[in-house]
Design a protein around this motif. Structure first.
Motif, PDB file in Angstrom:
ATOM      1  N   ALA A  82       0.912  -1.106   0.268  1.00  0.00           N
ATOM      2  CA  ALA A  82      -0.091  -0.165  -0.012  1.00  0.00           C
ATOM      3  C   ALA A  82       1.002   1.296  -0.115  1.00  0.00           C
ATOM      4  CB  ALA A  82      -0.859  -0.035   1.204  1.00  0.00           C
ATOM      5  N   GLN A  83       1.761   1.169   0.884  1.00  0.00           N
ATOM      6  CA  GLN A  83       2.940   2.296   1.000  1.00  0.00           C
ATOM      7  C   GLN A  83       3.477   2.538  -0.424  1.00  0.00           C
ATOM      8  OE1 GLN A  83       4.897   1.245   4.597  1.00  0.00           O
ATOM      9  NE2 GLN A  83       2.869   1.677   5.447  1.00  0.00           N
ATOM     10  N   ALA A  84       3.975   1.492  -0.978  1.00  0.00           N
ATOM     11  CA  ALA A  84       4.713   1.636  -2.179  1.00  0.00           C
ATOM     12  C   ALA A  84       3.706   2.027  -3.498  1.00  0.00           C
ATOM     13  CB  ALA A  84       5.223   0.284  -2.664  1.00  0.00           C
ATOM     14  N   ASN A  85       2.634   1.858  -3.321  1.00  0.00           N
ATOM     15  CA  ASN A  85       1.619   2.072  -4.388  1.00  0.00           C
ATOM     16  C   ASN A  85       1.445   3.631  -4.214  1.00  0.00           C
ATOM     17  OD1 ASN A  85      -0.764   1.723  -6.182  1.00  0.00           O
ATOM     18  ND2 ASN A  85      -1.907   2.609  -4.584  1.00  0.00           N
ATOM     19  N   ARG A  86       1.225   4.171  -3.032  1.00  0.00           N
ATOM     20  CA  ARG A  86       1.076   5.638  -2.639  1.00  0.00           C
ATOM     21  C   ARG A  86       2.260   6.499  -3.027  1.00  0.00           C
ATOM     22  NH1 ARG A  86      -3.363   8.968  -1.949  1.00  0.00           N
ATOM     23  NH2 ARG A  86      -2.575  11.012  -1.416  1.00  0.00           N
ATOM     24  N   ALA A  87       3.331   5.909  -2.827  1.00  0.00           N
ATOM     25  CA  ALA A  87       4.992   6.405  -3.315  1.00  0.00           C
ATOM     26  C   ALA A  87       4.667   6.571  -4.871  1.00  0.00           C
ATOM     27  CB  ALA A  87       5.845   5.759  -2.722  1.00  0.00           C
ATOM     28  N   PHE A  88       4.346   5.520  -5.549  1.00  0.00           N
ATOM     29  CA  PHE A  88       4.287   5.445  -7.051  1.00  0.00           C
ATOM     30  C   PHE A  88       3.530   6.664  -7.557  1.00  0.00           C
ATOM     31  CE2 PHE A  88       1.253   4.147 -10.273  1.00  0.00           C
ATOM     32  CZ  PHE A  88       2.123   4.716 -11.592  1.00  0.00           C
ATOM     33  N   LEU A  89       2.304   6.879  -6.808  1.00  0.00           N
ATOM     34  CA  LEU A  89       1.250   7.838  -7.403  1.00  0.00           C
ATOM     35  C   LEU A  89       1.989   9.172  -7.381  1.00  0.00           C
ATOM     36  CD1 LEU A  89      -1.355   9.067  -8.133  1.00  0.00           C
ATOM     37  CD2 LEU A  89      -1.966   8.950  -5.682  1.00  0.00           C
ATOM     38  N   GLY A  90       2.739   9.582  -6.311  1.00  0.00           N
ATOM     39  CA  GLY A  90       3.360  10.854  -6.072  1.00  0.00           C
ATOM     40  C   GLY A  90       4.515  11.076  -7.141  1.00  0.00           C
ATOM     41  N   ARG A  91       5.356   9.846  -7.397  1.00  0.00           N
ATOM     42  CA  ARG A  91       6.394  10.150  -8.387  1.00  0.00           C
ATOM     43  C   ARG A  91       5.850  10.232  -9.808  1.00  0.00           C
ATOM     44  NH1 ARG A  91       8.168   5.732  -5.445  1.00  0.00           N
ATOM     45  NH2 ARG A  91       8.042   4.185  -7.153  1.00  0.00           N
ATOM     46  N   ALA A  92       4.665   9.589 -10.019  1.00  0.00           N
ATOM     47  CA  ALA A  92       3.988   9.534 -11.375  1.00  0.00           C
ATOM     48  C   ALA A  92       3.339  11.006 -11.701  1.00  0.00           C
ATOM     49  CB  ALA A  92       3.043   8.635 -11.690  1.00  0.00           C
ATOM     50  N   VAL A  93       2.607  11.313 -10.813  1.00  0.00           N
ATOM     51  CA  VAL A  93       2.068  12.712 -10.873  1.00  0.00           C
ATOM     52  C   VAL A  93       3.242  13.888 -11.203  1.00  0.00           C
ATOM     53  CG1 VAL A  93       0.924  14.798  -9.657  1.00  0.00           C
ATOM     54  CG2 VAL A  93      -0.058  12.456  -9.693  1.00  0.00           C
ATOM     55  N   ARG A  94       4.577  13.791 -10.233  1.00  0.00           N
ATOM     56  CA  ARG A  94       5.442  14.576 -10.290  1.00  0.00           C
ATOM     57  C   ARG A  94       5.935  14.732 -11.944  1.00  0.00           C
ATOM     58  NH1 ARG A  94      11.322  14.883  -7.155  1.00  0.00           N
ATOM     59  NH2 ARG A  94      12.276  16.165  -8.624  1.00  0.00           N
ATOM     60  N   ALA A  95       5.983  13.395 -12.448  1.00  0.00           N
ATOM     61  CA  ALA A  95       6.588  13.031 -13.899  1.00  0.00           C
ATOM     62  C   ALA A  95       5.770  13.715 -15.005  1.00  0.00           C
ATOM     63  CB  ALA A  95       6.845  11.649 -14.229  1.00  0.00           C
ATOM     64  N   VAL A  96       4.434  13.526 -14.793  1.00  0.00           N
ATOM     65  CA  VAL A  96       3.666  14.297 -15.795  1.00  0.00           C
ATOM     66  C   VAL A  96       3.646  15.737 -15.703  1.00  0.00           C
ATOM     67  CG1 VAL A  96       2.511  12.247 -16.395  1.00  0.00           C
ATOM     68  CG2 VAL A  96       1.445  13.563 -14.605  1.00  0.00           C
ATOM     69  N   ALA A  97       3.912  16.193 -14.275  1.00  0.00           N
ATOM     70  CA  ALA A  97       3.657  17.589 -14.122  1.00  0.00           C
ATOM     71  C   ALA A  97       4.860  18.470 -14.606  1.00  0.00           C
ATOM     72  CB  ALA A  97       3.587  17.890 -12.649  1.00  0.00           C
ATOM     73  N   GLU A  98       6.052  17.633 -14.478  1.00  0.00           N
ATOM     74  CA  GLU A  98       7.246  18.263 -14.835  1.00  0.00           C
ATOM     75  C   GLU A  98       7.194  18.148 -16.269  1.00  0.00           C
ATOM     76  OE1 GLU A  98      10.641  17.492 -11.439  1.00  0.00           O
ATOM     77  OE2 GLU A  98      10.284  15.893 -12.609  1.00  0.00           O
ATOM     78  N   GLY A  99       6.496  17.542 -17.045  1.00  0.00           N
ATOM     79  CA  GLY A  99       6.324  17.336 -18.487  1.00  0.00           C
ATOM     80  C   GLY A  99       5.450  18.502 -18.992  1.00  0.00           C
ATOM     81  N   GLY A 100       4.833  19.217 -18.174  1.00  0.00           N
ATOM     82  CA  GLY A 100       3.803  20.151 -18.673  1.00  0.00           C
ATOM     83  C   GLY A 100       2.431  19.995 -18.773  1.00  0.00           C
ATOM     84  N   ILE A 101       2.007  18.949 -17.690  1.00  0.00           N
ATOM     85  CA  ILE A 101       0.566  18.766 -17.583  1.00  0.00           C
ATOM     86  C   ILE A 101       0.063  19.578 -16.522  1.00  0.00           C
ATOM     87  CG2 ILE A 101      -1.325  16.857 -17.067  1.00  0.00           C
ATOM     88  CD1 ILE A 101      -0.017  16.648 -20.024  1.00  0.00           C
ATOM     89  N   HIS A 102      -1.128  20.267 -16.632  1.00  0.00           N
ATOM     90  CA  HIS A 102      -1.526  21.302 -15.570  1.00  0.00           C
ATOM     91  C   HIS A 102      -2.844  20.611 -15.171  1.00  0.00           C
ATOM     92  CE1 HIS A 102       1.800  23.819 -16.570  1.00  0.00           C
ATOM     93  NE2 HIS A 102       1.369  23.687 -18.066  1.00  0.00           N
ATOM     94  N   GLN A 103      -3.603  19.702 -15.568  1.00  0.00           N
ATOM     95  CA  GLN A 103      -4.923  19.267 -15.396  1.00  0.00           C
ATOM     96  C   GLN A 103      -4.779  17.558 -14.694  1.00  0.00           C
ATOM     97  OE1 GLN A 103      -7.878  21.439 -18.013  1.00  0.00           O
ATOM     98  NE2 GLN A 103      -6.660  20.194 -19.456  1.00  0.00           N
TER      99      GLN A 103
END
Length: 271
Positions: free
Chosen positions: A53-74
């Motif tokens: 469960a904790q690894a899944n939550r950590a993945f979510l944060g890293r994935a959101v960071r990756a797409v946000a840094e790629g220019g996604i705002h929504q």
């Protein structure tokens, strides 16, 4: 005051909720005795349940960071669960200031907590919705009023599709969402797989979930989970365990904990 008295109107605190069980596995406090007892049964069957469960939550944060840094705002987060640390809107704002987020869930307690916590910002909207009705979510006026589907966005379906027992229905849900996204959008999915568990243990686990608000849990194979990303370009490293998706610190195998189920994840880009 009893737990039932503390529960919002219409919520039976004696029936375990998968959102509150997940909160417990993450170390949260927004859960009742029935949730903790059900989660404890899952831990007995899959001793690594808290780590997964904790690894899944950590993945979510890293994935959101990756797409946000790629220019996604929504961001459209379907099946958001109870708020915890580093929620989607917090990560998105950190790496893509001004990001707009819609949280969707059908759990009354999730909605109460989410609306209370997230009322502080106009960039976040909370919507009641059921992933089994994706067209209703995508067409909800609060969703279409907050997000611009003419521009790239990210849809998040993290640790929710395994609560859809029918394979065709699960694929149809993802296909409906996928087909609504413009080029340059992303789809973030994680999904439980049996891992090291035998079919008898998986069956016992489903017996536990059968008594919850979800009514079931359906682990799927790597091939089935890969099918959710059909037609999408997978960001590196592809479809992997949550611990292996762009880890910020290499995991020491000796600290991996006991074996059990696992969660596979990936981020797909709409070409």
């Amino acid at each position: 005051m009893t737990e039932q008295e503390r529960a919002p109107a219409g919520v039976d605190a004696t029936v375990p909720s998968v959102a509150r069980m997940y909160d417990y596995l993450l170390g949260g406090k927004d859960n009742f005795r029935a949730d903790r007892e059900a989660a404890a049964q899952i831990i007995q069957l899959s001793p690594n349940a808290k780590e997964v469960a904790q690894a899944n939550r950590a993945f979510l944060g890293r994935a959101v960071r990756a797409v946000a840094e790629g220019g996604i705002h929504q961001f459209l987060d379907i099946g958001t669960g109870l708020p915890t640390q580093d929620n989607v809107h917090q990560v998105a704002a950190r790496f893509s200031p001004g990001s707009r987020v819609v949280y969707v869930d059908n759990d009354p307690i999730v909605l109460v907590h989410a609306r209370a916590l997230l009322a502080e910002t106009d960039d976040v909207v909370v919507v009641e919705g059921d992933m089994r009705e994706p067209k209703a979510i995508l067409g909800h006026p609060d969703v279409t009023g907050h997000l611009d589907f003419r521009r790239p966005l990210t849809v998040i379906m993290v640790a929710v599709l395994h609560f859809i027992p029918d394979d065709d229905q699960a694929q149809s849900i993802v296909r409906t969402v996928r087909d609504s996204l413009p080029s340059g959008s992303h789809l973030i999915i994680s999904h439980v797989t049996a891992g090291e568990l035998g079919s008898d243990v998986v069956g016992e686990g489903n017996d536990v979930y059968r008594r919850t608000t979800a009514g079931n849990v359906t682990p799927r194979t790597r091939e089935q989970i890969a099918g959710f990303f059909e037609g999408l370009e997978l960001l590196e490293p592809g479809l992997v365990s949550t611990t292996d998706w762009r880890p910020e610190v290499a995991l020491d195998p000796s600290l991996a904990g006991p074996g059990g189920a696992d969660i596979l994840c990936a981020v797909g880009r709409v070409p």
